[in-house]
Design an enzyme around this catalytic site. Structure first.
Site, PDB file in Angstrom:
ATOM      1  CD  GLU A 160      -3.150  -0.904   2.096  1.00 32.53           C
ATOM      2  OE1 GLU A 160      -3.122   0.070   2.875  1.00 32.53           O
ATOM      3  OE2 GLU A 160      -4.082  -1.708   2.054  1.00 32.53           O
ATOM      4  CD  GLU A 191      -3.648  -5.832   3.842  1.00 32.90           C
ATOM      5  OE1 GLU A 191      -4.475  -5.013   4.305  1.00 32.90           O
ATOM      6  OE2 GLU A 191      -2.422  -5.659   3.901  1.00 32.90           O
TER       7      GLU A 191
HETATM    8  C1  GBH Z   1      -4.623  -2.015   5.279  1.00 29.21           C
HETATM    9  O1  GBH Z   1      -4.843  -0.672   5.022  1.00 29.21           O
HETATM   10  C2  GBH Z   1      -3.229  -2.271   5.802  1.00 29.21           C
HETATM   11  O2  GBH Z   1      -2.416  -2.852   4.827  1.00 29.21           O
HETATM   12  C3  GBH Z   1      -3.212  -3.100   7.051  1.00 29.21           C
HETATM   13  O3  GBH Z   1      -1.953  -3.014   7.639  1.00 29.21           O
HETATM   14  C4  GBH Z   1      -4.329  -2.662   7.961  1.00 29.21           C
HETATM   15  O4  GBH Z   1      -4.294  -3.267   9.221  1.00 29.21           O
HETATM   16  C5  GBH Z   1      -5.630  -2.984   7.281  1.00 29.21           C
HETATM   17  O5  GBH Z   1      -5.692  -2.458   6.003  1.00 29.21           O
HETATM   18  C6  GBH Z   1      -6.868  -2.526   8.034  1.00 29.21           C
HETATM   19  O6  GBH Z   1      -6.892  -1.133   8.134  1.00 29.21           O
HETATM   20  O7  GBH Z   1      -7.485   7.208   9.303  1.00 29.21           O
HETATM   21  O8  GBH Z   1      -9.605   7.887   8.390  1.00 29.21           O
HETATM   22  O9  GBH Z   1      -7.549   8.635   7.369  1.00 29.21           O
HETATM   23  C7  GBH Z   1      -6.143  -0.366   4.565  1.00 29.21           C
HETATM   24  C8  GBH Z   1      -6.254   0.962   3.870  1.00 29.21           C
HETATM   25  C9  GBH Z   1      -6.082   3.269   4.033  1.00 29.21           C
HETATM   26  C10 GBH Z   1      -7.237   2.099   5.725  1.00 29.21           C
HETATM   27  C11 GBH Z   1      -6.055   4.477   4.913  1.00 29.21           C
HETATM   28  C12 GBH Z   1      -7.181   3.290   6.628  1.00 29.21           C
HETATM   29  C13 GBH Z   1      -6.986   5.639   6.772  1.00 29.21           C
HETATM   30  C14 GBH Z   1      -8.310   6.203   7.074  1.00 29.21           C
HETATM   31  N1  GBH Z   1      -6.148   2.056   4.796  1.00 29.21           N
HETATM   32  N2  GBH Z   1      -7.129   4.491   5.879  1.00 29.21           N
HETATM   33  S1  GBH Z   1      -8.226   7.586   8.105  1.00 29.21           S
END
Ligand code: GBH
Length: 486
Positions: free
Chosen positions: A204, A392
């Site tokens: 990511e 994922e």
């Molecule tokens: C993934 O990210 C990761 O690869 C993994 O490590 C993680 O545990 C999993 O998903 C679950 O989250 O804080 O409101 O700005 C997922 C994509 C993109 C999700 C950014 C959280 C931030 C939202 N992520 N997002 S915010």
């Protein structure tokens, strides 16, 4: 057999019902009998790889053991105010010591594959130069344990835990970090590829760049202006490209290389030709700084135009490395991004979700199962990709452990059932998805959200480290056993 008999009887009855509506009561009695038989199986192709994923800092703990260096997440999580509840990954799931027990959880599920990440600061505590053999030994043990239980290891080389020593020299703002990553990636692949056949460079890019260097929600917590942020973005895709080359140079022949990217999962608001065409355009443009650059070896004209004077500095050689051909593409899919056709020059418009859009415990995690149909489908179509993994997919839930030791996470089961139904739809149409990794094997350190946001299909009591399979683990086991929807 029973199923077929019922259907024939059903058809016969339907026929007579058409002639004599008075048989309707009998009809409903028969309907009950039909419901007691399982629905027709909806299988995945033979050999479909069912897996689960985790990441080093989120599960390992043991942050001061066997010569591990400090990572930017150690620093960030210990900085007051950065993480909910002040949670750190110091102990996490203690997977560093309990990996054998965790492989038993995988075995009990019937997992075919497991995706883990290597902590860069365990291998090169200072980011570069002298490797730490004890760090590598840990991953040797994990890989051997997986293989001994018939589980294929899929290895991610960077899941956000950058060595602090590199951050001190500019981190991803410095091109040197891209080169350091390639050295590290080549070193690990050289040592593990006798047993690990699939490597992913970065997890990511869009998350660690935009959250880490854009809005400061993740480590290292910087808020760079657009010019700096675009350069960080470029260094991320460059690290990927140089990493691919280094892995190919050092790994055993036959090793496959890809990445795991959370490409914005564009979904047409309605499945009409106009909206579908708009979603394809949107997929290419919303991912222009990341997956599109990787797949095409260039930045789109619209991307460079949008960036204007803040565009990243790059050379043709950079772009060639970035576009290195891949053996597979991994897509992390969680939420949909709805798109509609539009008269603007771009030809599409993003449609932000209404406030009432249903979401899981994480407020960003909108439930849009069709994301798991459109993301791999559009990627395969746009770039003629031959091998895709869903690296994922999963959901956070307010899980409660009952006194008798159960977690009835019916909302997570609902999420998986609906997303997998859409994945099945894609695979049935020939979209080349070869495997699926649910996020996550067990509850773990959910970055800035700490431990309260649980994504696991196993519940973890963080005080005792006891793991308990949730209802969703039983559901997933059933999917794996059937190789089909449950
Ligand atoms: C993934 O990210 C990761 O690869 C993994 O490590 C993680 O545990 C999993 O998903 C679950 O989250 O804080 O409101 O700005 C997922 C994509 C993109 C999700 C950014 C959280 C931030 C939202 N992520 N997002 S915010």
């Amino acid at each position: 057999m029973l199923n077929r008999f019922s259907r024939r009887t059903f058809a016969r009855l339907l026929g007579s019902a058409a002639l004599a509506p008075t048989v309707l009561p009998t009809f409903s009695a028969l309907a009950d009998e039909r419901h007691s038989t399982p629905p027709a199986p909806r299988h995945f192709p033979q050999g479909f790889l069912w897996g689960s994923a985790t990441a080093s800092y989120q599960v390992e703990g043991a942050v001061n053991e066997d010569g591990r260096g400090t990572s930017i997440w150690d620093t960030f999580s210990h900085t007051p105010g950065k993480v909910k509840n002040g949670d750190t990954g110091d102990a996490a799931d203690d997977h560093y010591h309990r990996y054998k027990e965790d492989v038993q959880l995988m075995k009990a599920l019937g997992l075919k594959t497991y995706r883990f990440s290597v902590a860069w600061p365990r291998i090169f505590p200072q980011g570069t130069r002298t490797p730490n053999p004890k760090g590598l030994d840990f991953y040797n043990r994990v890989v051997d344990e997986l293989l001994a239980h018939g589980i294929q290891p899929y290895c991610t080389l960077f899941h956000w835990d950058l060595p602090q020593a590199l951050e001190d020299k500019g981190g991803w703002q410095s091109r040197d970090t891209s080169e350091a990553f390639a050295n590290y990636a080549g070193y690990v692949a050289g040592h593990l590829s006798d047993r690990v056949k699939h490597f992913m460079t970065l997890n990511e890019m869009s998350s660690f760049v935009d959250l880490g260097y854009g809005n400061g929600i993740h480590a290292p917590g910087l808020k760079l202006p657009p010019e700096g942020l675009n350069q960080v973005r470029h260094h991320a895709v460059l690290a990927h490209g140089l990493g691919v080359q280094a892995i190919r140079a050092h790994a055993k022949p036959g090793t496959k290389v890809g990445l795991a990217e959370n490409a914005t999962a564009c979904v047409p608001v309605i499945e009409t030709p106009e909206h579908i065409a708009a979603a394809a355009k949107a997929y290419r443009e919303t991912n222009a700084g990341y997956l599109t650059a990787v797949m095409e070896g260039r930045y789109t004209d619209a991307y460079l135009r949008r960036a204007g004077a803040d565009a990243p500095k790059f050379t043709p050689a950079d772009m060639k490395a970035i576009g290195s051909p891949l053996d597979f593409v991994g897509l992390n899919v969680y939420t949909p991004a709805y798109v509609r056709a539009d008269d603007s020059p771009a030809g599409f418009a993003m449609v932000p979700p209404p406030a009432s859009f249903p979401h899981m415990m994480s407020s960003w995690l909108h439930v849009g199962p069709e994301a798991l149909y459109w993301s791999p489908k559009l990627a395969a179509q746009l770039w003629n990709i031959k091998e895709i993994y869903i690296t994922e997919n999963g959901a956070s839930s307010t899980d409660v452990l009952t006194p008798d030791g159960h977690v009835y996470d019916t909302d997570r089961v609902m999420y998986f059932r609906n997303y997998l139904t859409q994945l099945h739809r894609a695979v049935s149409e020939g979209v080349p998805v070869r495997g699926y990794f649910c996020w996550s094997l067990m509850d773990n350190y959910e970055w800035a959200d700490g431990y309260q946001y649980r994504f696991g299909i196993h519940y973890v009591d963080f005080a005792t480290q006891k793991r308990t399979p949730k209802l969703s683990a039983h559901f997933y086991k059933e999917v794996i056993t059937r190789n089909g929807l449950a």
